[in-house]
Design a protein around this motif. Structure first.
Motif, PDB file in Angstrom:
ATOM      1  N   SER B  60       0.826  -1.210   0.000  1.00 54.97           N
ATOM      2  CA  SER B  60       0.000   0.000   0.000  1.00 54.97           C
ATOM      3  C   SER B  60       0.860   1.260   0.000  1.00 54.97           C
ATOM      4  O   SER B  60       0.352   2.347   0.305  1.00 54.97           O
ATOM      5  CB  SER B  60      -0.912  -0.010   1.223  1.00 54.97           C
ATOM      6  N   VAL B  64      -2.246   3.962   4.727  1.00 53.11           N
ATOM      7  CA  VAL B  64      -3.368   3.245   5.300  1.00 53.11           C
ATOM      8  C   VAL B  64      -4.602   4.110   5.142  1.00 53.11           C
ATOM      9  O   VAL B  64      -4.537   5.330   5.301  1.00 53.11           O
ATOM     10  CB  VAL B  64      -3.107   2.979   6.797  1.00 53.11           C
ATOM     11  N   VAL B 226      -5.533   3.591  12.630  1.00 52.71           N
ATOM     12  CA  VAL B 226      -5.108   2.497  11.739  1.00 52.71           C
ATOM     13  C   VAL B 226      -5.836   1.209  12.119  1.00 52.71           C
ATOM     14  O   VAL B 226      -6.399   0.507  11.269  1.00 52.71           O
ATOM     15  CB  VAL B 226      -3.578   2.306  11.821  1.00 52.71           C
ATOM     16  N   GLY B 230      -8.795  -0.900  10.009  1.00 51.20           N
ATOM     17  CA  GLY B 230      -8.727  -2.347   9.794  1.00 51.20           C
ATOM     18  C   GLY B 230     -10.029  -3.012  10.201  1.00 51.20           C
ATOM     19  O   GLY B 230     -10.568  -3.882   9.498  1.00 51.20           O
ATOM     20  N   ASN B 235     -10.260  -6.122   7.821  1.00 47.30           N
ATOM     21  CA  ASN B 235      -8.930  -6.430   7.343  1.00 47.30           C
ATOM     22  C   ASN B 235      -8.031  -6.763   8.535  1.00 47.30           C
ATOM     23  O   ASN B 235      -7.488  -5.875   9.197  1.00 47.30           O
ATOM     24  CB  ASN B 235      -8.400  -5.220   6.565  1.00 47.30           C
ATOM     25  N   LEU B 238      -4.379  -5.451   8.510  1.00 47.61           N
ATOM     26  CA  LEU B 238      -4.207  -4.056   8.915  1.00 47.61           C
ATOM     27  C   LEU B 238      -4.290  -3.908  10.436  1.00 47.61           C
ATOM     28  O   LEU B 238      -3.518  -3.159  11.052  1.00 47.61           O
ATOM     29  CB  LEU B 238      -5.283  -3.207   8.232  1.00 47.61           C
TER      30      LEU B 238
END
Lengths: 291, 269
Positions: B60, B64, B226, B230, B235, B238
């Protein structure tokens, strides 16, 4: 043996520091314990007085009163003939415990008296250097107190106190935590400082030898309540030699005086004390032809 | 002043500590990787091993988030760090100043200390809703929460440290001719600094958790965000990446504080 008035000084000059009918009581809860009772004392300018007595017998209290660290219950302390208002830089104090500032180096500790009065380092750097050399710690000037031995710490404490040039220096058992060799070296060191600086010194100790060796005049303080039980004039140079017969005889006599006082306190027979003391010979005042 | 452990030089001891720490980290990661080799395992879905979530970072481009809301990892770490450091610095200076003022009189101690005692146990997270109302979604909110998390404890500690200063140290300063202001400045403040700083370091974890919680619940950037991104995107890679960075950054800050303590506040009164 005169035990009443100890306030007479040897010379014609007025005493630099004196106390009159000084009494101190400590109270705990409802009980009041007399620590010092009716102490009269006068110290000549430039003199060296040692105060001898048992541990916990009120000697330190007497010293703290002389320095204005605690107020008396009654009586008063006179400094240059005037009542002492409280702590003053003119009367320096070296405490028994380590009072060096751990975050300062030796050099900064010795200069602390100037710094805490708001002076700039440039104004006192030379004086600090002089005292560092005087006490033989120039090479250790960058060390911190925790890196020093006990003897070095006490030398720094003494240097810090004399650096601000007090008229009187009070020392509360400064060498009691040191071993005998070091203690003797520092006694010589202190004696040399006294001779160089002409500062009046009052030293409290429970060590008889130290009290005789260093003092020009020795005062024995009895226990519970603390009071002066004997005064000895030590101006005779023979008292500077710890193996001289006169020195040893006085040492034995004083040990006897202290022991007798402790015995009297333990058996709680205070009325007998004067009688008991009079049986102990005092070679300082009654020198026999042999000594 | 680095202290020496008896028998071996300080650098050898610290090298040993670092080596042992690295070995145990490697062992944990090794076990984790072994357990996570089977991608069909449901546990691996929730707890992907480092070999799976670390590449996310590179894929990525160290960013993020989605579209215009994305921020680089570096930025997230810095934002969180700045919030924690500012909050703690203000609390440190403020609590020493307040502690000194409180210690000036017996009465201020009697009146103010109980209030501080009541405020200290309030979890910093509890201030989040209030702070959001007052300061909005801003850095101020996070700084305020960190401040509230450590200020009261540190102030109480300052008062206690001042009481603990041995009387002869203060008497000596007075005896050497120091006025009361100079005694405060040259004796009392240096005497309390190490104790209060140690407590600041111990309270860093609380401040760290507080700012992360604030970032998770209200703010739109920082390390906590962050992890929340996620969660919102389902995710796990993440989430674990976020957790890992939180752990490593927190550890690094703690070491940094320890270094500051040993370098600048090493003495004991």
């Amino acid at each position: 043996m005169a035990t009443g008035d100890h306030s007479q000084t040897s010379g014609a000059t007025p005493p630099i520091i004196a106390c009159q009918a000084l009494t101190k009581d400590f109270s705990r809860g409802r009980q009041t314990a007399p620590i010092l009772a009716d102490v009269n004392l006068a110290v000549d300018p430039g003199g060296f007085v040692t105060i001898l007595g048992q541990s916990g017998g009120g000697k330190s209290t007497l010293l703290k009163l002389l320095g204005g660290f605690i107020p008396p219950t009654s009586g008063q302390v006179l400094f240059h003939g005037l009542p002492l208002p409280g702590i003053t830089p003119k009367i320096g104090m070296v405490f028994q415990e380590n009072t060096l500032y751990p975050w300062l180096t030796v050099e900064q500790n010795i200069g602390f008296g100037f710094k805490v009065r708001g002076k700039q380092p440039a104004q006192y750097r030379q004086q600090v250097k002089h005292f560092l050399e005087h006490v033989g710690l120039f090479s250790a000037r960058q060390l911190y107190p925790h890196q020093l031995s006990g003897g070095m710490k006490q030398r720094v404490s003494i240097a810090r106190s004399i650096a601000v040039q007090p008229d009187v220096l009070l020392l509360d058992e400064p060498f009691s935590a040191l071993d005998i060799q070091l203690r003797r070296r520092l006694q010589g060191f202190l004696s040399a400082i006294w001779q160089d600086m002409a500062t009046t010194m009052v030293l409290v100790t429970h060590n008889v030898e130290e009290a005789i060796l260093l003092g020009q005049r020795l005062i024995v303080v009895g226990d519970r309540p603390g009071r002066i039980i004997e005064t000895v004039d030590l101006s005779d140079p023979r008292f500077r030699d710890r193996y001289d017969a006169r020195f040893l005889a006085l040492q034995r006599h004083l040990e006897g005086v202290i022991e007798a006082d402790a015995y009297m306190q333990d058996s709680r027979l205070p009325s007998h004390s004067a009688e008991m003391r009079s049986t102990i010979p005092n070679p300082a005042f009654n020198p026999s032809p042999k000594t | 002043m680095p202290r020496q452990i008896s028998g071996q030089p300080a650098w050898q001891a610290s090298l040993l500590a670092i080596a042992c720490g690295l070995v145990s980290c490697a062992v944990v990661v090794g076990i984790w990787e072994m357990a996570g080799r089977d991608s069909a395992n449901p546990v691996t879905q929730v707890l992907p091993p480092p070999s799976q979530f670390l590449p996310v970072l590179f894929e990525s481009d160290f960013k993020v988030g989605l579209g215009s809301q994305s921020a680089s990892i570096y930025q997230s770490v810095m934002v969180t760090l700045i919030r924690v450091s500012l909050g703690m610095a203000i609390a440190f200076v403020g609590s020493i100043a307040c502690g000194l003022l409180i210690s000036l009189s017996k009465w201020s101690e009697l009146f103010i200390l109980p209030l501080l005692g009541l405020m200290a146990p309030i979890a910093p997270i509890a201030w989040v809703p209030l702070a959001l109302v007052v300061f909005g979604v801003s850095n101020l909110t996070a700084i305020f929460i960190v401040f509230m998390g450590v200020f009261f404890t540190l102030t109480i500690a300052t008062v206690a440290e001042i009481k603990r200063i041995p009387a002869p140290l203060l008497m000596t300063a007075e005896n050497l001719g120091g006025g009361s202001f100079n005694r405060w400045r040259w004796v009392i403040i240096p005497a309390v600094l190490p104790g209060v700083f140690t407590l600041l370091r111990l309270n860093f974890i609380a401040a760290w958790m507080a700012v992360l919680a604030a970032e998770m619940t209200g703010l739109r950037d920082g390390l906590g965000t962050v992890v929340m991104t996620g969660r919102n995107l389902f995710n796990s890679d993440l989430i674990l990446l976020g957790i890992c960075i939180i752990g490593i950054t927190g550890f690094a800050v703690d070491r940094l504080l320890l270094l500051i303590q040993r370098k600048f506040f090493w003495w004991q009164v």
